[in-house]
Enzyme design. Structure first.
Site, short mmCIF file in Angstrom:
data_model
loop_
_atom_site.label_atom_id
_atom_site.label_comp_id
_atom_site.label_asym_id
_atom_site.label_seq_id
_atom_site.Cartn_x
_atom_site.Cartn_y
_atom_site.Cartn_z
N ASP A 18 -20.92 1.38 -1.90
CA ASP A 18 -21.69 1.82 -0.88
C ASP A 18 -23.00 0.68 -1.01
OD1 ASP A 18 -20.03 4.18 -0.09
OD2 ASP A 18 -20.42 4.77 -2.01
N TYR A 188 -10.19 0.80 -11.50
CA TYR A 188 -10.32 2.14 -11.89
C TYR A 188 -9.52 2.58 -12.92
CZ TYR A 188 -12.14 2.08 -6.94
OH TYR A 188 -12.82 1.75 -6.00
N GLN A 250 -25.04 -8.63 -8.92
CA GLN A 250 -24.12 -9.24 -7.74
C GLN A 250 -23.70 -10.56 -7.60
OE1 GLN A 250 -24.93 -7.73 -3.64
NE2 GLN A 250 -23.26 -6.38 -3.87
N ARG A 266 -11.44 -4.15 -6.69
CA ARG A 266 -11.07 -2.64 -6.46
C ARG A 266 -12.05 -2.23 -5.41
NH1 ARG A 266 -14.21 0.74 -11.28
NH2 ARG A 266 -16.27 1.21 -9.81
N GLY A 267 -11.97 -1.26 -4.73
CA GLY A 267 -12.92 -0.64 -3.65
C GLY A 267 -12.85 -1.46 -2.38
N GLU A 268 -14.06 -1.68 -2.17
CA GLU A 268 -14.27 -2.60 -0.77
C GLU A 268 -14.84 -3.91 -1.16
OE1 GLU A 268 -15.25 -0.54 2.72
OE2 GLU A 268 -16.39 -2.16 3.51
N ASP A 269 -16.27 -3.88 -1.87
CA ASP A 269 -16.94 -5.21 -1.97
C ASP A 269 -16.38 -6.08 -2.74
OD1 ASP A 269 -19.25 -6.55 -0.87
OD2 ASP A 269 -19.83 -6.54 -2.96
N SER A 270 -15.80 -5.73 -4.04
CA SER A 270 -15.35 -6.83 -4.79
C SER A 270 -14.23 -7.43 -4.05
CB SER A 270 -15.17 -6.16 -6.10
OG SER A 270 -14.14 -5.12 -6.21
O1 TRH Z 1 -17.31 0.38 -7.22
P1 TRH Z 1 -16.40 0.32 -6.27
O2 TRH Z 1 -15.14 1.13 -6.70
O3 TRH Z 1 -16.88 1.10 -4.93
C1 TRH Z 1 -16.17 2.15 -4.09
C2 TRH Z 1 -15.57 1.33 -2.96
O4 TRH Z 1 -16.22 0.76 -2.11
C3 TRH Z 1 -15.09 2.54 -1.94
O5 TRH Z 1 -14.68 1.99 -0.67
C4 TRH Z 1 -16.13 3.72 -1.92
O6 TRH Z 1 -15.49 4.68 -1.06
C5 TRH Z 1 -16.54 4.16 -3.20
O7 TRH Z 1 -17.14 2.97 -3.97
C6 TRH Z 1 -17.41 5.34 -3.17
O8 TRH Z 1 -15.76 -0.92 -5.88
P2 TRH Z 1 -16.58 -2.02 -4.85
O9 TRH Z 1 -16.50 -1.79 -3.53
O10 TRH Z 1 -15.99 -3.47 -5.40
O11 TRH Z 1 -18.14 -2.21 -5.35
C7 TRH Z 1 -18.26 -2.79 -6.69
C8 TRH Z 1 -19.84 -3.56 -6.55
O12 TRH Z 1 -20.33 -3.79 -7.72
C9 TRH Z 1 -19.72 -5.01 -5.72
O13 TRH Z 1 -20.61 -5.24 -4.92
C10 TRH Z 1 -19.66 -6.17 -6.86
C11 TRH Z 1 -20.50 -5.14 -8.00
N1 TRH Z 1 -20.25 -5.58 -9.18
C12 TRH Z 1 -21.51 -6.29 -9.56
O14 TRH Z 1 -22.46 -6.61 -9.09
N2 TRH Z 1 -21.42 -6.73 -11.10
C13 TRH Z 1 -20.26 -6.45 -11.79
O15 TRH Z 1 -20.34 -6.64 -13.21
C14 TRH Z 1 -19.30 -5.62 -11.09
C15 TRH Z 1 -17.94 -5.33 -11.97
C16 TRH Z 1 -19.31 -5.06 -9.86
#
Ligand code: TRH
Length: 372
Positions: A18, A188, A250, A266-270
């Site tokens: 988010d 996950y 990030q 995973r998720g959305e942003d990565s």
């Molecule tokens: O953390 P997430 O599993 O987030 C999830 C999803 O967005 C999902 O859609 C949402 O419903 C839920 O959260 C509540 O995975 P995501 O989306 O990839 O987000 C990870 C963020 O962390 C992304 O911006 C990349 C960042 N990141 C870092 O900045 N440093 C790191 O070392 C890692 C591993 C990730």
């Protein structure tokens, strides 16, 4: 007059997606479109993991051209912006909604990304407030021109290319089918981590697996039967070396993705960041009730795989489903690693094709400009 003041509200449900998405959007609107953006975040401690320079004690602070505001339980309205983004149906504070009635802003509900076909029909649909003279509009990011597009900074591909070029010149870059294969792992904990690591250890191709510190660490410790393993250390078994990194900012995380031959995300942003690398990836969707995430995975693969040579497409498709449904077999890794050269050609092409679409921030600007 173009609306200049935007408020984005972000509630951190769990994990980092988010805030990851909201921060990128806020930053881009400020940087590339010259807007005054205030990003309301309810959990600055989690935000600080991605944006290490945040001070979680401050009610408001400037960061990268954006104002980060702490959204606390005793939220008090000072001003209402001209454009209000409610991220992922996070529910704006009641007082803020009441304050909006006097001079209704453009109120946008930014939805989660999905490749499903129904998204096109729901994108930009209005929803009147049940009691007040207000309406909000649903804005869906997506993979087609009939959706709100994908987050992508203007210079992202250029930065990526410079970074990858610099790696090649300094000899750090290892071409596919040379050793070792650089793999980043973010997933996950429900995924078959032990099966994956065991297959990597037994495979003919050496792997350097880079793992930012996360909920996977206990599983990796258990794989190596070593409770002391921590960030900054690495362990080797057979053809596999696992290196635990600290949780990255990030910006650093993008660089990690650019540097790898294969990224587990995973998720959305990565997931989106992995797509922009132009390198092979394995996406694990955020786990939802009634296997909704599997429907989303299937929708994405149906959109993304066409054009890839059929054998490689079959292998990659199967690996994705097995990974998302925790049923990886010992053969899965062997098959995927051999399909990587074909997949690599496809991911480069797909990144180029998707980058031809208008990015999500620009599409929001166009939507606001045309709003009536
Ligand atoms: O953390 P997430 O599993 O987030 C999830 C999803 O967005 C999902 O859609 C949402 O419903 C839920 O959260 C509540 O995975 P995501 O989306 O990839 O987000 C990870 C963020 O962390 C992304 O911006 C990349 C960042 N990141 C870092 O900045 N440093 C790191 O070392 C890692 C591993 C990730």
């Amino acid at each position: 007059m173009r609306p200049k003041h935007w408020d984005i509200f972000c509630r951190i449900v769990d994990n980092f997606g988010d805030i990851g998405v909201c921060w990128r959007l806020a930053r881009q609107l400020a940087d590339e479109h010259g807007l005054h953006v205030r990003l309301w975040v309810d959990d600055l401690i989690v935000a600080q993991r991605l944006l290490p320079t945040i001070n979680p004690e401050l009610p408001q602070q400037p960061l990268g051209g954006v104002t980060i505001a702490h959204w606390t339980a005793d939220f008090a309205v000072d001003s209402v912006a001209e454009v209000v983004i409610e991220a992922f149906a996070c529910e704006l504070p009641d007082d803020y909604i009441l304050a909006m009635v006097a001079k209704p802003p453009i109120w946008i509900n930014l939805e989660y990304l999905s490749a499903e076909t129904w998204v096109e029909a729901f994108h930009q649909q209005p929803s009147p407030h049940p009691r007040l003279a207000l309406k909000k509009t649903f804005f869906f990011p997506g993979f087609t021109t009939l959706t709100g597009g994908l987050l992508r900074e203007n210079d992202l591909i250029k930065h990526r290319d410079h970074y990858q070029q610099a790696m090649t010149e300094t000899g750090n870059e290892v071409p596919l089918l040379e050793t070792p294969l650089r793999v980043s792992l973010f997933a996950y904990p429900q995924a078959n981590i032990a099966t994956l690591l065991a297959s990597m250890a037994e495979n003919d191709r050496p792997v350097l697996c880079l793992v930012p510190e996360s909920s996977l660490l206990p599983l990796i410790r258990s794989f190596f039967q070593d409770d002391t393993l921590q960030a900054g250390e690495q362990r080797t078994q057979g053809a596999l070396t696992v290196s635990i990194l600290p949780f990255l900012s990030q910006v650093e995380y993008d660089q990690l993705l650019w540097s790898c031959d294969l990224n587990f995300v995973r998720g959305e942003d990565s997931w989106i960041r992995a797509i922009w690398t132009g390198r092979p990836f394995v996406w694990q969707p955020y786990i939802q009730a009634e296997d909704t995430h599997i429907t989303k995975l299937q929708a994405f693969l149906e959109r993304y795989l066409p054009g890839l040579e059929p054998e490689a497409a079959k292998t990659w498709h199967r690996f994705h489903h097995d990974w998302a449904q925790s049923r990886l077999s010992p053969d899965s890794w062997h098959q995927l690693s051999h399909a990587l050269p074909a997949i690599q050609n496809h991911t480069i092409q797909q990144a180029l094709t998707l980058a031809e679409q208008a990015d999500m921030a620009s599409q929001l600007i166009i939507f606001v400009r045309n709003f009536q």
